[in-house]
Design a protein around this motif. Structure first.
Motif, PDB file in Angstrom:
ATOM      1  N   LEU A 235       0.821  -1.211   0.000  1.00  0.00           N
ATOM      2  CA  LEU A 235       0.000   0.000   0.000  1.00  0.00           C
ATOM      3  C   LEU A 235       0.856   1.263   0.000  1.00  0.00           C
ATOM      4  CD1 LEU A 235      -2.729  -1.123   2.559  1.00  0.00           C
ATOM      5  CD2 LEU A 235      -3.075  -0.714   0.112  1.00  0.00           C
ATOM      6  N   THR A 236       2.004   1.195   0.681  1.00  0.00           N
ATOM      7  CA  THR A 236       2.907   2.350   0.711  1.00  0.00           C
ATOM      8  C   THR A 236       3.404   2.686  -0.684  1.00  0.00           C
ATOM      9  OG1 THR A 236       3.639   1.853   2.971  1.00  0.00           O
ATOM     10  CG2 THR A 236       5.093   3.228   1.630  1.00  0.00           C
ATOM     11  N   GLU A 237       3.822   1.647  -1.432  1.00  0.00           N
ATOM     12  CA  GLU A 237       4.299   1.912  -2.784  1.00  0.00           C
ATOM     13  C   GLU A 237       3.158   2.354  -3.682  1.00  0.00           C
ATOM     14  OE1 GLU A 237       6.307   0.354  -6.770  1.00  0.00           O
ATOM     15  OE2 GLU A 237       4.639  -0.618  -5.752  1.00  0.00           O
ATOM     16  N   SER A 238       1.959   1.800  -3.472  1.00  0.00           N
ATOM     17  CA  SER A 238       0.791   2.223  -4.248  1.00  0.00           C
ATOM     18  C   SER A 238       0.487   3.697  -4.015  1.00  0.00           C
ATOM     19  CB  SER A 238      -0.431   1.372  -3.881  1.00  0.00           C
ATOM     20  OG  SER A 238      -0.244   0.027  -4.250  1.00  0.00           O
ATOM     21  N   LEU A 239       0.600   4.138  -2.760  1.00  0.00           N
ATOM     22  CA  LEU A 239       0.372   5.543  -2.444  1.00  0.00           C
ATOM     23  C   LEU A 239       1.406   6.420  -3.128  1.00  0.00           C
ATOM     24  CD1 LEU A 239      -1.095   7.766  -0.858  1.00  0.00           C
ATOM     25  CD2 LEU A 239       0.384   7.239   1.097  1.00  0.00           C
TER      26      LEU A 239
END
Length: 279
Positions: A232-236
């Protein structure tokens, strides 16, 4: 569509084969592989950040920093005579990144400082911490042994979690996990993926009983939870940068950060978990 599926399948098989083979073959192949992965991942991160025009990172120096940090921690973990002085060149590199901004007259020196340090903390450090998992000191004999199973298990748990989440989510996924950042992920898929990983941990406990079944299950749980946050961090980050993939170095699978996004949080969390067990 068919060609894309074949491309993804071939790339995926080669990726897994190289990763598993290099981890299992020897400490040398393990070190070479992740030194290269560290450098490529940091370089990719710097390239992405530079795209908006506001930030200007030195891709070469930050990449060298990522590679050196991995090798330095590997030396520290495997050679007791080396000591902490092996990190001095790395500290000098960080100082270089800070000091040069005084003279380069770039648009956003504060942003350059922040993202240069983030490239090391967010990308380089997790890969370097694989050495903490791979090499164990024996207090009785003073020797160091290479245990490829622990670092390999992190990736196996992540892969099974991703595969399980996709399969279960496609079948029964209805409740969005984090719609603002990743609209396709569901709670059902995440729980299903976690169940796959925890089930596989029992196989690890059977074949590699240097940890008990509940310790293996706990490790799988930690990897699944923090791996999901890593994804999710990389998606953000990609959503903020307005990009779909972090790169195209892996045909059909995107870039290095796309493949290792979960691991960037799962590895440090696994290290903390295992140290907590030994306390």
């Amino acid at each position: 569509m068919k060609n894309n599926f074949i491309q993804r399948a071939v790339t995926g098989v080669l990726f897994v084969t190289v990763l598993v083979g290099c981890i299992l073959y020897s400490p040398f192949s393990f070190g070479i592989l992740f030194t290269i992965i560290s450098a490529l991942s940091v370089h990719e991160f710097a390239r992405l950040i530079n795209q908006n025009g506001e930030i200007s990172l030195n891709k070469t120096i930050t990449s060298l920093g990522g590679a050196y940090l991995f090798l330095a921690l590997m030396s520290f973990c495997t050679q007791q005579s080396v000591g902490a002085r092996v990190f001095l060149p790395y500290l000098a590199l960080l100082l270089y990144l800070m000091i040069t901004e005084l003279y380069l007259k770039k648009k956003n020196p504060t942003g350059n400082w922040a993202y240069s340090m983030l490239s090391q903390l967010y990308v380089a450090l997790p890969f370097a911490l694989l050495n903490v998992l791979a090499f164990q000191n024996s207090p009785e004999t003073g020797s160091v042994t290479y245990n490829p199973i622990l670092p390999l298990s992190i990736f196996v748990f992540i892969w099974l979690s991703d595969t399980g989440a996709y399969c279960v989510g496609s079948l029964i996924g209805k409740h969005r996990l984090f719609e603002r950042i990743s609209p396709k992920k569901s709670w059902e898929g995440s729980i299903g993926g976690g169940a796959f990983s925890i089930a596989s941990s029992l196989a690890f406990a059977h074949f590699f009983p240097f940890m008990s079944w509940w310790q293996w299950a706990g490790l799988a749980t930690v990897v699944v939870i923090f791996g999901t946050w890593g994804d999710l961090t990389e998606s953000l980050m990609k959503r903020q940068l307005g990009i779909k993939d972090s790169g195209n170095i892996l045909p059909g699978h995107g870039g290095m950060l796309d493949r290792f996004d979960s691991a960037l949080m799962a590895i440090p969390a696994a290290v903390v978990y295992l140290y907590a067990l030994s306390m």
